[in-house]
Structure formats: C-alpha cells, structure tokens
Design a protein around this motif. Structure first.
Motif, PDB file in Angstrom:
ATOM      1  N   ALA A 163      35.707 -24.242  21.002  1.00  0.00           N
ATOM      2  CA  ALA A 163      37.004 -23.663  21.372  1.00  0.00           C
ATOM      3  C   ALA A 163      36.843 -22.233  21.880  1.00  0.00           C
ATOM      4  N   ALA A 164      36.040 -21.436  21.185  1.00  0.00           N
ATOM      5  CA  ALA A 164      35.829 -20.048  21.613  1.00  0.00           C
ATOM      6  C   ALA A 164      35.137 -19.997  22.969  1.00  0.00           C
ATOM      7  N   TRP A 165      34.177 -20.888  23.184  1.00  0.00           N
ATOM      8  CA  TRP A 165      33.450 -20.913  24.459  1.00  0.00           C
ATOM      9  C   TRP A 165      34.389 -21.287  25.602  1.00  0.00           C
ATOM     10  N   ARG A 166      35.206 -22.304  25.375  1.00  0.00           N
ATOM     11  CA  ARG A 166      36.162 -22.722  26.410  1.00  0.00           C
ATOM     12  C   ARG A 166      37.215 -21.647  26.651  1.00  0.00           C
ATOM     13  N   ASP A 167      37.671 -20.990  25.580  1.00  0.00           N
ATOM     14  CA  ASP A 167      38.658 -19.913  25.725  1.00  0.00           C
ATOM     15  C   ASP A 167      38.112 -18.781  26.589  1.00  0.00           C
ATOM     16  N   GLY A 168      36.806 -18.588  26.564  1.00  0.00           N
ATOM     17  CA  GLY A 168      36.168 -17.552  27.371  1.00  0.00           C
ATOM     18  C   GLY A 168      35.824 -18.015  28.777  1.00  0.00           C
ATOM     19  N   GLY A 169      36.223 -19.234  29.138  1.00  0.00           N
ATOM     20  CA  GLY A 169      35.973 -19.732  30.488  1.00  0.00           C
ATOM     21  C   GLY A 169      34.711 -20.563  30.630  1.00  0.00           C
ATOM     22  N   GLY A 170      34.004 -20.819  29.541  1.00  0.00           N
ATOM     23  CA  GLY A 170      32.774 -21.604  29.602  1.00  0.00           C
ATOM     24  C   GLY A 170      33.032 -23.096  29.534  1.00  0.00           C
TER      25      GLY A 170
ATOM     26  N   THR B 287      28.830 -23.708   5.383  1.00  0.00           N
ATOM     27  CA  THR B 287      30.145 -23.094   5.526  1.00  0.00           C
ATOM     28  C   THR B 287      30.486 -23.053   7.009  1.00  0.00           C
ATOM     29  N   PRO B 288      31.767 -23.104   7.323  1.00  0.00           N
ATOM     30  CA  PRO B 288      32.127 -22.932   8.731  1.00  0.00           C
ATOM     31  C   PRO B 288      31.630 -21.570   9.229  1.00  0.00           C
ATOM     32  N   VAL B 289      31.475 -21.464  10.496  1.00  0.00           N
ATOM     33  CA  VAL B 289      30.985 -20.226  11.093  1.00  0.00           C
ATOM     34  C   VAL B 289      31.955 -19.082  10.779  1.00  0.00           C
ATOM     35  N   THR B 290      31.421 -17.936  10.381  1.00  0.00           N
ATOM     36  CA  THR B 290      32.259 -16.771  10.094  1.00  0.00           C
ATOM     37  C   THR B 290      32.673 -16.103  11.400  1.00  0.00           C
ATOM     38  N   GLY B 291      33.694 -15.260  11.334  1.00  0.00           N
ATOM     39  CA  GLY B 291      34.125 -14.511  12.519  1.00  0.00           C
ATOM     40  C   GLY B 291      33.004 -13.667  13.111  1.00  0.00           C
TER      41      GLY B 291
ATOM     42  N   ALA C  36      31.139 -26.377  14.777  1.00  0.00           N
ATOM     43  CA  ALA C  36      30.918 -26.780  16.171  1.00  0.00           C
ATOM     44  C   ALA C  36      32.228 -26.743  16.959  1.00  0.00           C
ATOM     45  N   ALA C  37      33.313 -27.205  16.342  1.00  0.00           N
ATOM     46  CA  ALA C  37      34.616 -27.176  17.017  1.00  0.00           C
ATOM     47  C   ALA C  37      35.063 -25.744  17.275  1.00  0.00           C
ATOM     48  N   GLU C  38      34.808 -24.835  16.334  1.00  0.00           N
ATOM     49  CA  GLU C  38      35.173 -23.429  16.520  1.00  0.00           C
ATOM     50  C   GLU C  38      34.371 -22.797  17.656  1.00  0.00           C
ATOM     51  N   VAL C  39      33.086 -23.082  17.719  1.00  0.00           N
ATOM     52  CA  VAL C  39      32.254 -22.548  18.805  1.00  0.00           C
ATOM     53  C   VAL C  39      32.731 -23.108  20.142  1.00  0.00           C
TER      54      VAL C  39
ATOM     55  N   GLU D  81      29.806 -14.056  12.744  1.00  0.00           N
ATOM     56  CA  GLU D  81      28.763 -14.960  13.228  1.00  0.00           C
ATOM     57  C   GLU D  81      29.146 -15.550  14.577  1.00  0.00           C
ATOM     58  N   LEU D  82      30.383 -15.988  14.721  1.00  0.00           N
ATOM     59  CA  LEU D  82      30.854 -16.543  15.988  1.00  0.00           C
ATOM     60  C   LEU D  82      30.745 -15.497  17.093  1.00  0.00           C
ATOM     61  N   ALA D  83      31.148 -14.271  16.811  1.00  0.00           N
ATOM     62  CA  ALA D  83      31.050 -13.204  17.817  1.00  0.00           C
ATOM     63  C   ALA D  83      29.595 -12.982  18.224  1.00  0.00           C
ATOM     64  N   ALA D  84      28.689 -12.999  17.250  1.00  0.00           N
ATOM     65  CA  ALA D  84      27.262 -12.807  17.558  1.00  0.00           C
ATOM     66  C   ALA D  84      26.718 -13.978  18.373  1.00  0.00           C
ATOM     67  N   LEU D  85      27.122 -15.207  18.040  1.00  0.00           N
ATOM     68  CA  LEU D  85      26.687 -16.366  18.821  1.00  0.00           C
ATOM     69  C   LEU D  85      27.133 -16.243  20.275  1.00  0.00           C
ATOM     70  N   LEU D  86      28.376 -15.832  20.482  1.00  0.00           N
ATOM     71  CA  LEU D  86      28.889 -15.677  21.844  1.00  0.00           C
ATOM     72  C   LEU D  86      28.155 -14.573  22.597  1.00  0.00           C
ATOM     73  N   ARG D  87      27.818 -13.483  21.895  1.00  0.00           N
ATOM     74  CA  ARG D  87      27.028 -12.412  22.531  1.00  0.00           C
ATOM     75  C   ARG D  87      25.652 -12.925  22.945  1.00  0.00           C
ATOM     76  N   LEU D  88      25.022 -13.681  22.057  1.00  0.00           N
ATOM     77  CA  LEU D  88      23.694 -14.214  22.370  1.00  0.00           C
ATOM     78  C   LEU D  88      23.750 -15.161  23.573  1.00  0.00           C
ATOM     79  N   LEU D  89      24.778 -15.979  23.648  1.00  0.00           N
ATOM     80  CA  LEU D  89      24.939 -16.849  24.813  1.00  0.00           C
ATOM     81  C   LEU D  89      25.182 -16.031  26.077  1.00  0.00           C
ATOM     82  N   GLY D  90      25.940 -14.958  25.951  1.00  0.00           N
ATOM     83  CA  GLY D  90      26.149 -14.056  27.088  1.00  0.00           C
ATOM     84  C   GLY D  90      24.852 -13.428  27.554  1.00  0.00           C
ATOM     85  N   ASP D  91      23.987 -13.085  26.608  1.00  0.00           N
ATOM     86  CA  ASP D  91      22.674 -12.527  26.959  1.00  0.00           C
ATOM     87  C   ASP D  91      21.842 -13.513  27.769  1.00  0.00           C
ATOM     88  N   LEU D  92      22.107 -14.803  27.576  1.00  0.00           N
ATOM     89  CA  LEU D  92      21.391 -15.845  28.327  1.00  0.00           C
ATOM     90  C   LEU D  92      22.060 -16.162  29.664  1.00  0.00           C
ATOM     91  N   ASP D  93      23.154 -15.468  29.985  1.00  0.00           N
ATOM     92  CA  ASP D  93      23.927 -15.729  31.202  1.00  0.00           C
ATOM     93  C   ASP D  93      24.343 -17.197  31.305  1.00  0.00           C
TER      94      ASP D  93
END
Length: 156
Positions: A45-52, A4-8, A40-43, A10-22
């Motif tokens: 887009a969210a990463w780029r939207d956050g400046g990554g 299934t596509p990443v849930t909302g 993958a496209a959703e992740v 789940e996406l938020a948790a993935l972004l938090r985990l990446l933030g924990d890794l600086d």
C-alpha cells in the motif's frame, strides 16, 4: 522470535532503501503467517501510494520440498527490486532457491527486521542484501557478516 507487522520507522526505512535502488517496480515475498501477510500488505500500500508498482506478491511456507514455484512467481515479471518479509528459517530455503534458479539478486533486495540475523549472513548467498530494523535503522550483509546501523536523526 514472534513476528510483528512492520513498524512505522521500519516501513519508512524500507521505502528509503528502495529509493536508494531507484526502484519503480517491486515484488514482495513473505512468510505465510498473518503478521507477515499484514506487513506485506502495508509495504504494498505504501509503495503504491508513492506511485510505485507491485508486480507480484508471493508467500512461502517455513518448510518446502523446493520453493521453486514461489521463486518463479516472485521473479516472473522482472521487478526493479524485491522486498522480503520473513523469518530466517523459511527465508534461508527460499533465498537459496532464488539464488540457484532465478535471476534474483540480493543486491536488489530489501528485507524487514526479522531477517537482521547472523544466520542469514552466515548462509553465504546473501552478500549485498540490505534491510530495515524496527526502530528505523538499517542493516546489510557483507560477505558472511551482518552489519547494522542505528537510525539517523532527521536533518532539518
């Protein structure tokens, strides 16, 4: 298990985990079917939207002779972290290739809910891999064990 596509959550948790890794730059690896491509496209887009920065995106088949070409593509630009969105069978082959042939490390990798599976931990090469669950919880591999944590309520 059906992808299934990443849930909302789940996406938020993935972004938090990446933030924990600086992490600032990430590479995204995923299975070749449409739900994982969408995730993958959703992740990305969210990463780029956050400046990554997304340095690379690589996909792989469930079965391959070696996965070396895909492993090299995923690690070519030395990202700060990796995101993996796949099912266990394809990831087990790809992950073993990454561990054997590149500078990839599971401790700098976050994964989607489909990889929260005991077979991933039992493989013995993913100690430190962490990920998100569909409900926004997290999981990680410690040695050959899979440890899960439920989502935590937002603090006011």
């Amino acid at each position: 298990m059906e992808a299934t596509p990443v849930t909302g959550p789940e996406l938020a948790a993935l972004l938090r985990l990446l933030g924990d890794l600086d992490a600032h730059s990430i590479a995204i690896g995923h299975a070749r079917d449409d739900p994982f491509r969408t995730a993958a496209a959703e992740v990305a887009a969210a990463w780029r939207d956050g400046g990554g920065v997304v340095t690379a995106t690589a996909d792989w088949p469930e079965e391959a002779a070696s996965w070396l070409r895909q492993a090299r593509r995923l690690t070519a630009y030395a990202p700060d972290a990796w995101v993996v969105l796949a099912r266990p069978p394809g990831w087990l082959g790809m992950g073993r290739r990454l561990a054997a042939s590149t500078d990839w490390t599971p401790t700098r990798t976050v994964a989607g809910s489909a990889l929260a599976d005991a077979s991933v931990a039992a493989a013995g090469v993913f100690d430190g891999l962490r990920g998100a669950t569909a409900d926004g919880g997290t999981w990680y591999v410690r040695g050959r064990l899979l440890v899960t944590h439920p989502p935590t309520p937002d603090c006011p």
